[in-house]
Design an enzyme around this catalytic site. Sequence first.
Site, PDB file in Angstrom:
ATOM      1  N   GLU A  36       4.407  -5.182   7.320  1.00  0.00           N
ATOM      2  CA  GLU A  36       3.640  -4.140   8.025  1.00  0.00           C
ATOM      3  C   GLU A  36       4.103  -3.880   9.455  1.00  0.00           C
ATOM      4  O   GLU A  36       4.130  -2.730   9.899  1.00  0.00           O
ATOM      5  CB  GLU A  36       2.143  -4.506   8.028  1.00  0.00           C
ATOM      6  CG  GLU A  36       1.444  -4.241   6.701  1.00  0.00           C
ATOM      7  CD  GLU A  36       1.536  -5.384   5.708  1.00  0.00           C
ATOM      8  OE1 GLU A  36       2.352  -6.311   5.917  1.00  0.00           O
ATOM      9  OE2 GLU A  36       0.804  -5.351   4.710  1.00  0.00           O
ATOM     10  N   ALA A  63       0.862  -1.172   0.000  1.00  0.00           N
ATOM     11  CA  ALA A  63       0.000   0.000   0.000  1.00  0.00           C
ATOM     12  C   ALA A  63       0.904   1.228   0.000  1.00  0.00           C
ATOM     13  O   ALA A  63       2.052   1.154   0.448  1.00  0.00           O
ATOM     14  CB  ALA A  63      -0.881  -0.015   1.238  1.00  0.00           C
ATOM     15  N   GLU A 109      -0.860  -9.246  -0.553  1.00  0.00           N
ATOM     16  CA  GLU A 109      -2.288  -9.446  -0.252  1.00  0.00           C
ATOM     17  C   GLU A 109      -3.117  -9.474  -1.536  1.00  0.00           C
ATOM     18  O   GLU A 109      -4.060 -10.252  -1.656  1.00  0.00           O
ATOM     19  CB  GLU A 109      -2.773  -8.358   0.706  1.00  0.00           C
ATOM     20  CG  GLU A 109      -2.189  -8.557   2.119  1.00  0.00           C
ATOM     21  CD  GLU A 109      -2.444  -7.390   3.041  1.00  0.00           C
ATOM     22  OE1 GLU A 109      -2.072  -6.248   2.666  1.00  0.00           O
ATOM     23  OE2 GLU A 109      -3.005  -7.588   4.125  1.00  0.00           O
ATOM     24  N   GLY A 128       0.403  -4.937   0.834  1.00  0.00           N
ATOM     25  CA  GLY A 128      -0.784  -4.983  -0.025  1.00  0.00           C
ATOM     26  C   GLY A 128      -0.530  -5.679  -1.353  1.00  0.00           C
ATOM     27  O   GLY A 128      -1.470  -6.190  -1.979  1.00  0.00           O
TER      28      GLY A 128
HETATM   29  N1  COA Z   1       4.581   3.100  -0.627  1.00  0.00           N
HETATM   30  C1  COA Z   1       4.969   4.260  -1.186  1.00  0.00           C
HETATM   31  N2  COA Z   1       6.071   4.381  -1.937  1.00  0.00           N
HETATM   32  C2  COA Z   1       6.821   3.280  -2.115  1.00  0.00           C
HETATM   33  C3  COA Z   1       6.488   2.049  -1.561  1.00  0.00           C
HETATM   34  C4  COA Z   1       5.302   1.970  -0.784  1.00  0.00           C
HETATM   35  N3  COA Z   1       4.862   0.835  -0.248  1.00  0.00           N
HETATM   36  N4  COA Z   1       7.430   1.140  -1.902  1.00  0.00           N
HETATM   37  C5  COA Z   1       8.329   1.792  -2.646  1.00  0.00           C
HETATM   38  N5  COA Z   1       7.970   3.091  -2.776  1.00  0.00           N
HETATM   39  C6  COA Z   1       8.664   4.150  -3.508  1.00  0.00           C
HETATM   40  C7  COA Z   1       9.865   4.672  -2.752  1.00  0.00           C
HETATM   41  O1  COA Z   1       9.475   5.631  -1.777  1.00  0.00           O
HETATM   42  C8  COA Z   1      10.691   5.253  -3.872  1.00  0.00           C
HETATM   43  O2  COA Z   1      10.112   6.496  -4.249  1.00  0.00           O
HETATM   44  P1  COA Z   1      11.069   7.809  -4.472  1.00  0.00           P
HETATM   45  O3  COA Z   1      12.004   7.399  -5.586  1.00  0.00           O
HETATM   46  O4  COA Z   1      10.116   8.883  -4.845  1.00  0.00           O
HETATM   47  O5  COA Z   1      11.773   8.018  -3.174  1.00  0.00           O
HETATM   48  C9  COA Z   1      10.425   4.287  -5.028  1.00  0.00           C
HETATM   49  O6  COA Z   1       9.216   3.625  -4.710  1.00  0.00           O
HETATM   50  C10 COA Z   1      11.520   3.259  -5.195  1.00  0.00           C
HETATM   51  O7  COA Z   1      11.695   2.578  -3.975  1.00  0.00           O
HETATM   52  P2  COA Z   1      13.111   2.417  -3.244  1.00  0.00           P
HETATM   53  O8  COA Z   1      12.841   2.194  -1.771  1.00  0.00           O
HETATM   54  O9  COA Z   1      14.014   3.531  -3.607  1.00  0.00           O
HETATM   55  O10 COA Z   1      13.628   1.066  -3.919  1.00  0.00           O
HETATM   56  P3  COA Z   1      14.679   0.027  -3.308  1.00  0.00           P
HETATM   57  O11 COA Z   1      15.050  -0.875  -4.412  1.00  0.00           O
HETATM   58  O12 COA Z   1      15.756   0.735  -2.558  1.00  0.00           O
HETATM   59  O13 COA Z   1      13.833  -0.798  -2.205  1.00  0.00           O
HETATM   60  C11 COA Z   1      11.920  -1.997  -1.363  1.00  0.00           C
HETATM   61  C12 COA Z   1      12.775  -1.632  -2.589  1.00  0.00           C
HETATM   62  C13 COA Z   1      10.683  -2.738  -1.853  1.00  0.00           C
HETATM   63  C14 COA Z   1      12.720  -2.883  -0.403  1.00  0.00           C
HETATM   64  C15 COA Z   1      11.504  -0.695  -0.617  1.00  0.00           C
HETATM   65  O14 COA Z   1      10.948   0.202  -1.568  1.00  0.00           O
HETATM   66  C16 COA Z   1      10.501  -0.881   0.479  1.00  0.00           C
HETATM   67  O15 COA Z   1      10.841  -1.382   1.551  1.00  0.00           O
HETATM   68  N6  COA Z   1       9.227  -0.468   0.231  1.00  0.00           N
HETATM   69  C17 COA Z   1       8.185  -0.523   1.222  1.00  0.00           C
HETATM   70  C18 COA Z   1       7.689  -1.929   1.408  1.00  0.00           C
HETATM   71  C19 COA Z   1       6.632  -1.982   2.474  1.00  0.00           C
HETATM   72  O16 COA Z   1       6.860  -1.778   3.644  1.00  0.00           O
HETATM   73  N7  COA Z   1       5.392  -2.298   2.042  1.00  0.00           N
HETATM   74  C20 COA Z   1       4.295  -2.482   2.920  1.00  0.00           C
HETATM   75  C21 COA Z   1       3.482  -1.247   2.994  1.00  0.00           C
HETATM   76  S1  COA Z   1       2.116  -1.488   4.113  1.00  0.00           S
END
Ligand code: COA
Length: 260
Positions: free
Chosen positions: A135, A66, A115, A112
């Site tokens: 989460e 999400a 999910e 999400g």
């Molecule tokens: N919500 C909002 N934005 C998200 C996102 C999320 N769940 N997951 C990734 N993004 C965005 C990042 O903020 C970044 O945006 P920006 O370039 O404007 O800063 C872009 O997507 C790329 O992500 P980034 O974190 O730079 O990539 P990465 O390769 O370093 O890491 C992940 C990849 C998936 C490990 C990392 O993005 C992450 O941990 N995301 C969140 C996962 C999460 O907790 N999801 C559950 C949400 S309830």
Amino acid sequence: MNFENILSTSNQGVATITINRPSKLNALNKATIEELHQAFKAADQDKDIKVIVVTGSGEKAFVAGADISEFANFDVENGGKLAAKGQEILFDYVQNLSTPVIAAVNGFALGGGLELAMSAHFRIASDNAKMGLPEVSLGVIPGYGGTQRLPQLIGKGRAMEMIMTAGMIDAQTALSYGLVNHVVAQEELLPLAEKIAGKIMKNSSVAIGKAIEAVNSNYKDGVNGFEVEIEQFGACFGTEDFKEGTTAFLEKRKADFPGK
Ligand code: COA
């Protein structure tokens, strides 16, 4: 239909819905969830669509969760509403569609994203896929059905560990857990989805819809799945597809199902 956050295409009976926010790793914001609802609804109502495939755009992510930026300031009431609305219009909605939905998990499927994949009727993955429910690392719990569907799919102990550690599993581990049915190289993922869809499409889409309802009823409180099965089995006898399927068998020819 014109969408901003997703792509929806169809080809020979297969609708492909692609979440298309690659710069945000296809994170599900409110607008995307609403567009997904519209696209799934339209595909399900289209008599020519026999199978729906959902995937993510780009090579990195199916859906990275999400959209955290959208709910970071929510209070208790809005948090609850977010989960309730999402479950109603997307996650439960997809699970209960009578058109088969295959999730083609092409990279990160987190929160999400996992999910959504678990709401699909089954999942296939590319070998770079990573799946998890992170989460609790954000101080929240899965709210789009993750605490219910993950234990259903992989068992309570494994689900508890994944949820508590907030860790990710790779595609091979997901395969060994039964979370995904097949793992292939990324370029083979959509072709595999189409190949499986081709096998599904040979069968009665009316009967498949009834089978989905019967299988799903096992996971619904207060519903006796065996009774639903009996009811849906009986209902099949009143369908054109049943007449065609049995007649074709007896005439030693391939069935040409009228369909949904
Ligand atoms: N919500 C909002 N934005 C998200 C996102 C999320 N769940 N997951 C990734 N993004 C965005 C990042 O903020 C970044 O945006 P920006 O370039 O404007 O800063 C872009 O997507 C790329 O992500 P980034 O974190 O730079 O990539 P990465 O390769 O370093 O890491 C992940 C990849 C998936 C490990 C990392 O993005 C992450 O941990 N995301 C969140 C996962 C999460 O907790 N999801 C559950 C949400 S309830």
